[in-house]
Design a protein around this motif. Sequence first.
Motif, PDB file in Angstrom:
ATOM      1  N   GLU A  78       0.830  -1.210   0.000  1.00  0.00           N
ATOM      2  CA  GLU A  78       0.000   0.000   0.000  1.00  0.00           C
ATOM      3  C   GLU A  78       0.864   1.259   0.000  1.00  0.00           C
ATOM      4  O   GLU A  78       0.632   2.182  -0.786  1.00  0.00           O
ATOM      5  CB  GLU A  78      -0.935  -0.014   1.224  1.00  0.00           C
ATOM      6  CG  GLU A  78      -2.025  -1.074   1.116  1.00  0.00           C
ATOM      7  CD  GLU A  78      -2.919  -1.130   2.342  1.00  0.00           C
ATOM      8  OE1 GLU A  78      -2.563  -0.560   3.391  1.00  0.00           O
ATOM      9  OE2 GLU A  78      -3.989  -1.750   2.260  1.00  0.00           O
TER      10      GLU A  78
ATOM     11  N   SER B  33      -6.408   2.538   2.880  1.00  0.00           N
ATOM     12  CA  SER B  33      -6.016   3.811   2.266  1.00  0.00           C
ATOM     13  C   SER B  33      -7.114   4.395   1.363  1.00  0.00           C
ATOM     14  O   SER B  33      -7.618   3.704   0.472  1.00  0.00           O
ATOM     15  CB  SER B  33      -4.745   3.614   1.434  1.00  0.00           C
ATOM     16  OG  SER B  33      -4.505   4.765   0.651  1.00  0.00           O
TER      17      SER B  33
ATOM     18  N   LEU C  17      -6.241   4.434  -2.617  1.00  0.00           N
ATOM     19  CA  LEU C  17      -6.111   3.211  -3.411  1.00  0.00           C
ATOM     20  C   LEU C  17      -7.459   2.643  -3.802  1.00  0.00           C
ATOM     21  O   LEU C  17      -8.456   2.815  -3.101  1.00  0.00           O
ATOM     22  CB  LEU C  17      -5.320   2.151  -2.628  1.00  0.00           C
ATOM     23  CG  LEU C  17      -3.882   2.494  -2.229  1.00  0.00           C
ATOM     24  CD1 LEU C  17      -3.238   1.303  -1.541  1.00  0.00           C
ATOM     25  CD2 LEU C  17      -3.056   2.909  -3.431  1.00  0.00           C
TER      26      LEU C  17
ATOM     27  N   TYR D 242      -9.341  -0.834  -4.264  1.00  0.00           N
ATOM     28  CA  TYR D 242      -9.251  -2.233  -3.841  1.00  0.00           C
ATOM     29  C   TYR D 242     -10.300  -3.024  -4.624  1.00  0.00           C
ATOM     30  O   TYR D 242     -11.483  -2.733  -4.525  1.00  0.00           O
ATOM     31  CB  TYR D 242      -9.551  -2.366  -2.340  1.00  0.00           C
ATOM     32  CG  TYR D 242      -8.563  -1.668  -1.432  1.00  0.00           C
ATOM     33  CD1 TYR D 242      -7.469  -2.345  -0.906  1.00  0.00           C
ATOM     34  CD2 TYR D 242      -8.727  -0.329  -1.093  1.00  0.00           C
ATOM     35  CE1 TYR D 242      -6.561  -1.712  -0.062  1.00  0.00           C
ATOM     36  CE2 TYR D 242      -7.826   0.323  -0.247  1.00  0.00           C
ATOM     37  CZ  TYR D 242      -6.751  -0.375   0.261  1.00  0.00           C
ATOM     38  OH  TYR D 242      -5.865   0.254   1.103  1.00  0.00           O
TER      39      TYR D 242
ATOM     40  N   LEU E 229      -4.670  -4.207  -5.736  1.00  0.00           N
ATOM     41  CA  LEU E 229      -4.516  -2.867  -5.167  1.00  0.00           C
ATOM     42  C   LEU E 229      -3.808  -1.998  -6.193  1.00  0.00           C
ATOM     43  O   LEU E 229      -2.797  -2.419  -6.776  1.00  0.00           O
ATOM     44  CB  LEU E 229      -3.656  -2.907  -3.896  1.00  0.00           C
ATOM     45  CG  LEU E 229      -4.175  -3.640  -2.670  1.00  0.00           C
ATOM     46  CD1 LEU E 229      -4.077  -5.149  -2.831  1.00  0.00           C
ATOM     47  CD2 LEU E 229      -3.377  -3.217  -1.446  1.00  0.00           C
TER      48      LEU E 229
END
Length: 202
Positions: free
Chosen positions: A41, A60, A63, A65, A178
């Motif tokens: 990450e 986060s 990001l 996912y 990710l």
Amino acid sequence: LHVGVVPILNVALMPPLLGLFAASHPGISLTVEEISSTEIETAIEEGRMDVGLGFLTRHSPNLRYERLCTDEFALVVSEKHPWWKRRTVQVSELHQHRLLQLFDTFVMRRMTDQICLKHQVRPRTVAELNAIETLLRSLAPLEAAAIMPKIALRGREGLKLRAIPLRGKNLGLEIGLLRLSDSAANSAVGAFTALVKAEVPK
């Protein structure tokens, strides 16, 4: 293309994915790094890595996912283990049971600690290791077990281990991709993402 992958998925998923990606995109060179979910990450956010394969923590806001598949924690044992022929094991039975564990720097270890806490069991930790391959190969000599996702045994068929289904709460986990939220413009990331979405669920 710089790819990060958590240790538990590296052996299970990367060799076939690398073969397929290299065959369809020969012009893109790949760097694959085995590191923890947390490090993946951070590396993606800092621009040191393009994409990651790991557990979906959703820590986060920067990001994206994307879930690829789900897995479940099971009790991994060798043929020397007294429970080798068991069909299922209740999590409550793991109290004071001999376990090999990963270091608590692994997201997976923190997940298994939570499972034990929720079920009010305290296994007997025989040894803590920082390498999954060594841990799995040590199960037979130490006649111990490990709580791991079933996918841990993919690509390791020669080790004569089996994953006994566990019965209890909150044993599922999500495996996914990710990447940065705005990474769609990167054609290499897009190509890898498309391949992974098509192949991993299989």
